[in-house]
Structures are given as structure tokens and as C-alpha cells.
Design a protein around this motif. Structure first.
Motif, mmCIF file in Angstrom:
data_model
loop_
_atom_site.group_PDB
_atom_site.id
_atom_site.type_symbol
_atom_site.label_atom_id
_atom_site.label_comp_id
_atom_site.label_asym_id
_atom_site.label_seq_id
_atom_site.Cartn_x
_atom_site.Cartn_y
_atom_site.Cartn_z
ATOM 1 N N CYS A 1 -48.723 -31.960 -4.463
ATOM 2 C CA CYS A 1 -49.575 -32.984 -3.841
ATOM 3 C C CYS A 1 -49.991 -32.518 -2.439
ATOM 4 N N ALA B 1 -52.181 -39.893 -3.263
ATOM 5 C CA ALA B 1 -52.770 -38.596 -3.619
ATOM 6 C C ALA B 1 -52.015 -37.913 -4.761
ATOM 7 N N CYS B 2 -50.795 -38.367 -5.060
ATOM 8 C CA CYS B 2 -50.078 -37.852 -6.234
ATOM 9 C C CYS B 2 -50.776 -38.313 -7.516
ATOM 10 N N CYS C 1 -47.119 -40.745 -3.576
ATOM 11 C CA CYS C 1 -48.168 -41.305 -2.725
ATOM 12 C C CYS C 1 -49.455 -41.450 -3.536
ATOM 13 N N CYS D 1 -47.980 -35.274 0.202
ATOM 14 C CA CYS D 1 -46.544 -35.557 0.340
ATOM 15 C C CYS D 1 -45.643 -34.440 -0.166
HETATM 16 ZN ZN LIG Z 1 -48.280 -37.357 -2.901
#
Ligand SMILES: [Zn+2]
Length: 232
Positions: free
Chosen positions: A224, A161-162, A159, A227
Motif C-alpha cells: 500500500c 488506499a489498501c 487504510c 500504510c
Molecule cells: Zn493502506
């Protein structure tokens, strides 16, 4: 002669039907959003949601072509006028700020296209898409550069945010055609996703000053905050 004859020759009638029966939420009706909205509505995506709480300003008009000369009008409403003029078959839903859209409403869309210029808002969109398992087509632009990624949360996918921490950055100006190029690529990835074609799996970084394009492998980050099963 049918409106979609040329497209049907390329993708087939079945896929054209898929587009006509599809729904896409476009968040941000700015430079990226203008190209996304033009090509998704032109290609016959049946239902398009447009979210933007801002008003059209004079300095937007170099790249945000959907607004014509509608300075002072809400951007989502102005973009709706553009879409309805281009293709009256498309059903348009208008929303203000993304945060105000009920999550259930977002989950009813087949895909979300993120066309915003705020990193924090990108994170919010990413979170909602992950929770609702709604595929997310991300892009960002700055100067002569752009990036593109597809996070298909229906499958195991990394995702936003990763890759990026939730840090706000200064808004930076963009050369107008770069908004059009990268927005067009977002529309292309959306059409591919809706038709079930092989999606972009990497993060694509593009420097249009030197025509340097690089694909960066992305993977789920172990901790993360969005996710991962074991978030920090
Ligand atoms: Zn993520």
C-alpha cells in the motif's frame, strides 16, 4: 431533566463525559455531513470542526438539511449555524477546504469523519489521518447504495488506499434518505469509537434498494502506498 439523560441511561455517565470532552473533525458538510453533524452535536460531542469550501446550492437542499434555505452561504458556516441552534454546548470550528487545514490542527482532533464525494480527496484525508494516527470514519454513497468503514490508525489498521486506487470518478446522484442513513451510521461508529466500544472491523457495503448488506473483510495491503512499510 438533563439534555443527555436518555443517552446516559444507555452508555453511562462516564461515556457521556467522554463525548463531552471529545473533538471530531467532519470533512464535508453535504448529505452525509448533515446527518453526522446532527447526531454528533445532539449527542454532545464537545468540539466539532467542520471543513467545506463550497457554497450551498439549491440542488443540495434535498438531502443537505443542515443548510435550511441558506443558498449562497459557505457550507461550513451554514452548518455551524445549524449545530449551534441544535446544541449551544458544542464548540464549533469552521474551516474551508481540507487541504488548507494545518496538519497539526487535524492531529488535535480525536477522530476525522470523511463525508466527501471525491475519491482523490478521500485519499488525501486518509494520508493525513494515517500520518497523524487519527481514527478515520469513512463513508461513500451513490444511488441506493452506501459503504462504511472505520480505520483506527491508533492500532494496526488497513487504510482507504489498501482498498481503492486514487482514481477520480464521476460524481453520482444519491437518493436523499440514503445520505441520511449512511451518515447516521458514520455518527454511530464515531460515538462507538469515542466511547471505546467495539468498532466495525470490516468494509460494510449496503444496497438499500434490495436491503442487501455485506461485510467484506479488509486487511493491510502489503505494498500500500500509504500504510505499508514497503510501499510501491
Ligand atoms: Zn493502506
Amino acid at each position: 431533566m438533563h439534555r443527555y439523560d436518555r443517552l446516559i441511561k444507555l452508555i453511562g455517565a462516564e461515556n457521556q463525559k467522554k463525548l463531552l470532552n471529545s473533538s471530531v473533525l467532519v470533512v464535508g458538510a453535504g448529505g452525509l455531513g448533515s446527518a453526522v453533524l446532527a447526531y454528533l452535536s445532539g449527542s454532545g460531542v464537545g468540539r466539532i470542526g467542520i471543513s467545506d469550501g463550497d457554497l450551498v446550492e439549491l440542488h443540495n437542499l434535498d438531502r443537505q438539511f443542515v443548510h435550511a434555505n441558506r443558498v449562497g452561504m459557505n457550507k461550513a458556516l451554514s452548518a455551524k449555524l445549524f449545530v449551534e441552534t441544535l446544541n449551544s454546548d458544542v464548540v464549533v470550528e469552521v474551516f474551508g477546504e481540507f487541504e488548507e487545514i494545518p496538519v497539526k490542527k487535524i492531529s488535535e482532533y480525536d477522530a476525522v469523519v470523511s463525508c466527501v464525494d471525491s475519491i482523490l480527496l478521500r485519499h488525501k484525508i486518509n494520508e493525513v489521518c494515517f500520518k497523524t494516527k487519527t481514527p478515520l470514519i469513512h463513508a461513500a454513497i451513490s444511488g441506493f447504495e452506501g459503504e462504511l468503514a472505520v480505520f483506527d490508525f491508533r492500532d494496526e489498521s488497513p487504510c482507504y488506499a489498501c482498498i481503492y486506487p486514487p482514481i477520480e470518478a464521476e460524481e453520482s446522484p444519491v437518493i436523499p434518505p440514503v445520505a441520511g442513513i449512511v451518515g447516521s451510521m458514520q455518527a454511530l461508529e464515531t460515538i462507538k469509537l469515542l466511547c471505546g466500544f467495539k468498532p466495525l472491523k470490516d468494509l460494510l457495503r449496503m444496497d438499500f434498494k434490495n436491503y442487501e448488506l455485506v461485510k467484506i473483510k479488509i486487511a493491510k495491503r502489503e505494498n500500500c502506498p500509504v500504510c505499508s512499510k514497503t510501499p510501491l
